[in-house]
Design a protein around this motif. Sequence first.
Motif, PDB file in Angstrom:
ATOM      1  N   SER A  26       0.355  15.614 -21.138  1.00 29.85           N
ATOM      2  CA  SER A  26      -0.787  16.384 -20.660  1.00 29.85           C
ATOM      3  C   SER A  26      -1.057  16.104 -19.190  1.00 29.85           C
ATOM      4  CB  SER A  26      -2.034  16.045 -21.481  1.00 29.85           C
ATOM      5  OG  SER A  26      -2.319  14.654 -21.407  1.00 29.85           O
ATOM      6  N   SER A  27      -0.570  14.962 -18.702  1.00 35.34           N
ATOM      7  CA  SER A  27      -0.752  14.611 -17.293  1.00 35.34           C
ATOM      8  C   SER A  27       0.205  13.481 -16.942  1.00 35.34           C
ATOM      9  CB  SER A  27      -2.190  14.177 -17.021  1.00 35.34           C
ATOM     10  OG  SER A  27      -2.484  12.970 -17.710  1.00 35.34           O
ATOM     11  N   LEU A  28       0.279  13.165 -15.643  1.00 34.80           N
ATOM     12  CA  LEU A  28       1.062  12.025 -15.179  1.00 34.80           C
ATOM     13  C   LEU A  28       0.086  10.964 -14.678  1.00 34.80           C
ATOM     14  CD1 LEU A  28       4.036  13.698 -13.243  1.00 34.80           C
ATOM     15  CD2 LEU A  28       4.107  12.571 -15.466  1.00 34.80           C
ATOM     16  N   ALA A  29      -0.350  10.096 -15.572  1.00 39.48           N
ATOM     17  CA  ALA A  29      -1.272   9.024 -15.211  1.00 39.48           C
ATOM     18  C   ALA A  29      -0.533   7.946 -14.423  1.00 39.48           C
ATOM     19  CB  ALA A  29      -1.902   8.436 -16.468  1.00 39.48           C
ATOM     20  N   LEU A  40       9.266   5.997 -10.140  1.00 39.28           N
ATOM     21  CA  LEU A  40       9.282   6.549  -8.787  1.00 39.28           C
ATOM     22  C   LEU A  40       8.840   5.503  -7.765  1.00 39.28           C
ATOM     23  CD1 LEU A  40       7.791  10.155  -9.242  1.00 39.28           C
ATOM     24  CD2 LEU A  40      10.129   9.351  -9.598  1.00 39.28           C
ATOM     25  N   HIS A  41       7.735   4.837  -8.042  1.00 39.21           N
ATOM     26  CA  HIS A  41       7.244   3.817  -7.111  1.00 39.21           C
ATOM     27  C   HIS A  41       8.189   2.625  -7.040  1.00 39.21           C
ATOM     28  CE1 HIS A  41       3.431   5.508  -5.853  1.00 39.21           C
ATOM     29  NE2 HIS A  41       3.145   5.834  -7.107  1.00 39.21           N
ATOM     30  N   CYS A  42       8.769   2.278  -8.176  1.00 39.18           N
ATOM     31  CA  CYS A  42       9.672   1.119  -8.219  1.00 39.18           C
ATOM     32  C   CYS A  42      10.928   1.370  -7.390  1.00 39.18           C
ATOM     33  CB  CYS A  42      10.033   0.818  -9.674  1.00 39.18           C
ATOM     34  SG  CYS A  42      10.738  -0.819  -9.927  1.00 39.18           S
ATOM     35  N   PHE A  49       1.880   7.271  -0.948  1.00 37.11           N
ATOM     36  CA  PHE A  49       0.726   8.173  -0.965  1.00 37.11           C
ATOM     37  C   PHE A  49       1.142   9.571  -1.446  1.00 37.11           C
ATOM     38  CE2 PHE A  49      -1.793  11.454   1.167  1.00 37.11           C
ATOM     39  CZ  PHE A  49      -3.071  11.129   0.748  1.00 37.11           C
ATOM     40  N   VAL A  50       2.263  10.073  -0.920  1.00 35.18           N
ATOM     41  CA  VAL A  50       2.697  11.423  -1.272  1.00 35.18           C
ATOM     42  C   VAL A  50       3.220  11.480  -2.710  1.00 35.18           C
ATOM     43  CG1 VAL A  50       4.313  13.284  -0.699  1.00 35.18           C
ATOM     44  CG2 VAL A  50       3.153  12.044   1.123  1.00 35.18           C
ATOM     45  N   ILE A  51       3.866  10.422  -3.190  1.00 28.97           N
ATOM     46  CA  ILE A  51       4.285  10.378  -4.597  1.00 28.97           C
ATOM     47  C   ILE A  51       3.086  10.620  -5.503  1.00 28.97           C
ATOM     48  CG2 ILE A  51       5.048   8.840  -6.464  1.00 28.97           C
ATOM     49  CD1 ILE A  51       7.026   7.597  -4.493  1.00 28.97           C
ATOM     50  N   ASP A  52       1.982   9.935  -5.229  1.00 29.80           N
ATOM     51  CA  ASP A  52       0.781  10.080  -6.063  1.00 29.80           C
ATOM     52  C   ASP A  52       0.115  11.439  -5.864  1.00 29.80           C
ATOM     53  OD1 ASP A  52       1.015   7.577  -7.257  1.00 29.80           O
ATOM     54  OD2 ASP A  52      -0.126   6.580  -5.677  1.00 29.80           O
ATOM     55  N   MET A  53       0.090  11.924  -4.625  1.00 32.17           N
ATOM     56  CA  MET A  53      -0.505  13.234  -4.353  1.00 32.17           C
ATOM     57  C   MET A  53       0.274  14.335  -5.075  1.00 32.17           C
ATOM     58  SD  MET A  53      -1.178  15.089  -0.673  1.00 32.17           S
ATOM     59  CE  MET A  53       0.590  15.279  -0.377  1.00 32.17           C
ATOM     60  N   GLU A  54       1.604  14.285  -4.984  1.00 29.84           N
ATOM     61  CA  GLU A  54       2.439  15.263  -5.676  1.00 29.84           C
ATOM     62  C   GLU A  54       2.263  15.155  -7.185  1.00 29.84           C
ATOM     63  OE1 GLU A  54       6.227  15.585  -2.553  1.00 29.84           O
ATOM     64  OE2 GLU A  54       6.305  14.259  -4.289  1.00 29.84           O
ATOM     65  N   ALA A  55       2.124  13.930  -7.687  1.00 28.68           N
ATOM     66  CA  ALA A  55       1.972  13.738  -9.135  1.00 28.68           C
ATOM     67  C   ALA A  55       0.708  14.413  -9.651  1.00 28.68           C
ATOM     68  CB  ALA A  55       1.958  12.244  -9.474  1.00 28.68           C
ATOM     69  N   ARG A  56      -0.368  14.346  -8.867  1.00 23.17           N
ATOM     70  CA  ARG A  56      -1.598  15.021  -9.281  1.00 23.17           C
ATOM     71  C   ARG A  56      -1.408  16.538  -9.312  1.00 23.17           C
ATOM     72  NH1 ARG A  56      -3.763  10.748  -6.106  1.00 23.17           N
ATOM     73  NH2 ARG A  56      -3.859  12.061  -4.239  1.00 23.17           N
ATOM     74  N   PHE A  74       1.449  18.027  -9.625  1.00 21.75           N
ATOM     75  CA  PHE A  74       2.442  18.281 -10.676  1.00 21.75           C
ATOM     76  C   PHE A  74       1.751  18.338 -12.042  1.00 21.75           C
ATOM     77  CE2 PHE A  74       6.083  17.693 -13.374  1.00 21.75           C
ATOM     78  CZ  PHE A  74       7.193  18.081 -12.631  1.00 21.75           C
ATOM     79  N   SER A  75       0.824  17.405 -12.274  1.00 18.19           N
ATOM     80  CA  SER A  75       0.091  17.372 -13.541  1.00 18.19           C
ATOM     81  C   SER A  75      -0.702  18.656 -13.749  1.00 18.19           C
ATOM     82  CB  SER A  75      -0.855  16.170 -13.586  1.00 18.19           C
ATOM     83  OG  SER A  75      -0.138  14.958 -13.619  1.00 18.19           O
ATOM     84  N   GLN A  76      -1.360  19.101 -12.703  1.00 16.22           N
ATOM     85  CA  GLN A  76      -2.129  20.344 -12.791  1.00 16.22           C
ATOM     86  C   GLN A  76      -1.219  21.531 -13.090  1.00 16.22           C
ATOM     87  OE1 GLN A  76      -4.177  20.503  -9.043  1.00 16.22           O
ATOM     88  NE2 GLN A  76      -5.706  18.960  -9.616  1.00 16.22           N
TER      89      GLN A  76
END
Length: 249
Positions: free
Chosen positions: A73-76, A85-87, A219-226, A228-230
């Motif tokens: 339902s989302s990428l928490a 991705l972060h690793c 920062f962009v990994i997390d921004m894209e993930a949000r 992407f989830s939407q």
Amino acid sequence: MALTILAEQQDGLLILTLNRPDKRNALNTEMYLALTQALQQAARDDDVHVLLLQGQHDCFTAGNDLADFMGKSSLAADDPILQFLHCLADFPKPVIAAVAGAAVGIGTTLLLHCDLVYLGDNARLQLPFVELGLVPEFASSLLLPRAVGHLKAAELLLLAEAIDAGEALRLGLANRVVSADSVLTFAREQGLKLAAKPPKALQRSKALLKQELKQAVHFVIDMEARAFSQALQGEEAQERIAHKLRRRG
């Protein structure tokens, strides 16, 4: 049950092989967890100097397992995908990719985080996010324009058409193209050559190369993930992914 990630260590080189050939190495939650664990262990292991990521001679990865994805339902922040991705983005030791056959979605975006990329002459890179009603991931909206320029990045991400190994090399997305049946061997040889060099000098040099964009990448990994989830929860993606799964039978 066969392991979906195979690990082999030789003279300072850790080789991680995607091993789900019946599904064209499509990455699922189990594989992301295994990859993250292997990366975390390798980062701490002084006997590992270099990491090599590979698939088989006919396929690197078809990207994310869409059936597995449909259950999200989302990428928490604690999602195995985001952890991986972060690793990988933070991995302190040189990373080599050996790519033969399909490199779809994350199979292409992860190459932007590698230090050396070798392609088989049968490699085909594709970023089908928009085609699936989704958006770019793994900081590709930041790194791809820097690598190939805005116009080409827009073409690759918006038209979502595949490019062959020769075009990828021309664009600067790979170091070399070799025959498909020799790319895994060639990458191993290059990895062993790199692993024989002073490990601290390797790590410090990589850190300097990555320093300018390090914070921006996370920062962009997390921004894209949000985003992407939407998109994943939206009607476009649900319809496109469901249609693709039906076509696969």
